[in-house]
Scaffold this motif. Structure first.
Motif, PDB file in Angstrom:
ATOM      1  N   SER A  23       0.897  -1.090   0.061  1.00 17.90           N
ATOM      2  CA  SER A  23       0.108   0.212   0.045  1.00 17.90           C
ATOM      3  C   SER A  23       0.677   1.280  -0.276  1.00 17.90           C
ATOM      4  CB  SER A  23      -0.692   0.394   1.232  1.00 17.90           C
ATOM      5  OG  SER A  23      -1.872  -0.870   1.606  1.00 17.90           O
ATOM      6  N   TRP A  24       2.148   1.547   0.939  1.00 15.01           N
ATOM      7  CA  TRP A  24       2.127   2.754   1.017  1.00 15.01           C
ATOM      8  C   TRP A  24       3.176   3.050  -0.332  1.00 15.01           C
ATOM      9  CZ3 TRP A  24       8.665   2.509   1.173  1.00 15.01           C
ATOM     10  CH2 TRP A  24       8.751   4.244   1.630  1.00 15.01           C
ATOM     11  N   PHE A  25       3.898   2.076  -1.494  1.00 17.60           N
ATOM     12  CA  PHE A  25       4.051   2.428  -2.443  1.00 17.60           C
ATOM     13  C   PHE A  25       2.844   3.101  -3.176  1.00 17.60           C
ATOM     14  CE2 PHE A  25       7.218  -0.983  -1.016  1.00 17.60           C
ATOM     15  CZ  PHE A  25       8.260  -0.004  -1.363  1.00 17.60           C
ATOM     16  N   GLN A  26       1.795   3.123  -3.229  1.00 24.37           N
ATOM     17  CA  GLN A  26       0.535   3.811  -4.573  1.00 24.37           C
ATOM     18  C   GLN A  26       1.419   5.026  -3.880  1.00 24.37           C
ATOM     19  OE1 GLN A  26      -1.988   1.876  -5.723  1.00 24.37           O
ATOM     20  NE2 GLN A  26      -1.496   3.271  -6.734  1.00 24.37           N
ATOM     21  N   ARG A  27       1.223   5.632  -3.244  1.00 19.00           N
ATOM     22  CA  ARG A  27       1.766   7.123  -3.435  1.00 19.00           C
ATOM     23  C   ARG A  27       3.355   7.650  -3.915  1.00 19.00           C
ATOM     24  NH1 ARG A  27       5.895   9.074   1.160  1.00 19.00           N
ATOM     25  NH2 ARG A  27       4.633  10.827   0.946  1.00 19.00           N
ATOM     26  N   PHE A  28       3.983   6.757  -4.615  1.00 18.57           N
ATOM     27  CA  PHE A  28       5.110   6.443  -5.386  1.00 18.57           C
ATOM     28  C   PHE A  28       4.768   6.176  -6.293  1.00 18.57           C
ATOM     29  CE2 PHE A  28       6.740   5.997  -1.656  1.00 18.57           C
ATOM     30  CZ  PHE A  28       7.536   6.729  -1.128  1.00 18.57           C
ATOM     31  N   GLY A  29       3.588   5.501  -7.090  1.00 19.48           N
ATOM     32  CA  GLY A  29       3.080   5.182  -8.339  1.00 19.48           C
ATOM     33  C   GLY A  29       3.484   3.780  -8.771  1.00 19.48           C
ATOM     34  N   ALA A  30       3.434   2.748  -7.831  1.00 21.65           N
ATOM     35  CA  ALA A  30       4.809   2.277  -7.826  1.00 21.65           C
ATOM     36  C   ALA A  30       3.746   0.682  -7.153  1.00 21.65           C
ATOM     37  CB  ALA A  30       6.147   2.162  -7.168  1.00 21.65           C
TER      38      ALA A  30
END
Length: 321
Positions: free
Chosen positions: A266-273
């Protein structure tokens, strides 16, 4: 560079050579054929179909109907082949699942947001225990700390030999206070996770995570942080501790065998990854390297026995062992 295990003690899973004479197959009698390998694509598809029906019977008054449904569907060949190949067998897996469903309580700590998610996590994680049914469980925290089969991650991290990140659980009240202050000041700087209870892992699992970490770094958008691991090996003792706290910690578990990890998503959503990482993991599952279970914030990943030797060799080559 030679990388020691930094530990001593008995190795779970170490076998002792038997002094009994080997059994001979009588002349004229063909050896018993090995059971066919379950079709994992068919198993996953059958689980997906089952989840639709479980979701339609999610209300409390449908407990009896859910049990009838599971009694029927778990005996379908695609599902039964996997469950029967676990140490518990089909009957044991069925009884455990029914018990998990009866005890289920929604909780912020529980990665299973509803009954259908609980069934999905349980059934897909049975692939792990089928694969590693002959592996020895780390029963206690002491066995995890003492095992020569596990490597100290911190020793490797300080030498820049890891292509993934993690954080440990604070061991003191002061440490927990510092963690809380950091989260308030920089709420998105790190994933919201308790951290590792044990900063140890099998060599082949480190080889797998380093390989995924390198591929993720090449594929993710610029500025994306490295792969983040939220859980590695656990003892059965700690697994039951997590269950008492309300986490969906299944038993038996690939974590307690040392072959399963949890990877932050989930955390990588903010990086578009996030979707990049999801596609990477699913491609490796399709290639037969890993089993993947979507648990929401983190995905559960288990190394396949067929890929074990390759990633052990990769670890040894990378570390110069």
């Amino acid at each position: 560079m030679r990388v020691p295990s930094r530990s001593s003690g008995q190795q779970p899973g170490t076998s002792v050579a038997s002094t009994a004479p080997a059994r001979r197959v009588p002349r004229g009698v063909a050896p018993r054929p090995a059971p066919p390998t379950p079709d994992l694509d068919a198993y996953r598809a059958a689980v997906t179909d089952l989840l639709v029906e479980v979701g339609a019977l999610a209300d409390p008054d449908s407990a009896g109907a859910r049990q009838v449904l599971l009694d029927e569907r778990l005996r379908e060949p695609a599902i039964a082949a996997v469950l029967d190949a676990t140490a518990q067998g089909l009957v044991g897996a069925r009884e455990t699942l029914l018990l998990e469903m009866a005890r289920y309580q929604p909780s912020p700590r529980n990665s299973a947001g509803d009954l259908a998610a609980l069934v999905r996590i349980y059934l897909l994680s049975r692939i792990d225990v089928m694969w590693w049914r002959d592996a020895t469980t780390f029963m206690t925290d002491a066995q995890v700390h003492a095992s020569n089969e596990l490597v100290d991650l911190e020793w490797l991290r300080r030498r820049d030999l890891l292509r993934f990140r993690y954080q440990e659980q604070p061991a003191t009240v002061v440490g927990r206070g510092v963690r809380a202050v950091r989260r308030r000041l920089l709420p998105d700087a790190r994933p919201r996770t308790a951290g590792l209870k044990f900063r140890r892992a099998r060599r082949e699992v480190i080889g797998l995570l380093n390989d995924i970490g390198r591929e993720f770094a090449r594929s993710a958008p610029p500025g994306t942080p490295p792969l983040w691991v939220t859980s590695l090996v656990r003892s059965a003792e700690h697994q039951h501790r997590l269950r008492r706290l309300g986490y969906a910690a299944m038993v038996p578990s690939g974590h307690c065998l040392g072959y399963a990890v949890d990877v932050e998503m989930s955390w990588f959503q903010r990086f578009g990854a996030r979707d990049v990482l999801a596609g990477l993991l699913l491609a490796r599952q399709q290639a037969g390297e890993i089993n993947v279970v979507d648990e929401g914030q983190a995905w559960h990943v288990c190394l396949a026995p067929a890929a074990r030797a390759r990633f052990r060799r990769a670890y040894e080559a990378e570390m110069g062992v």
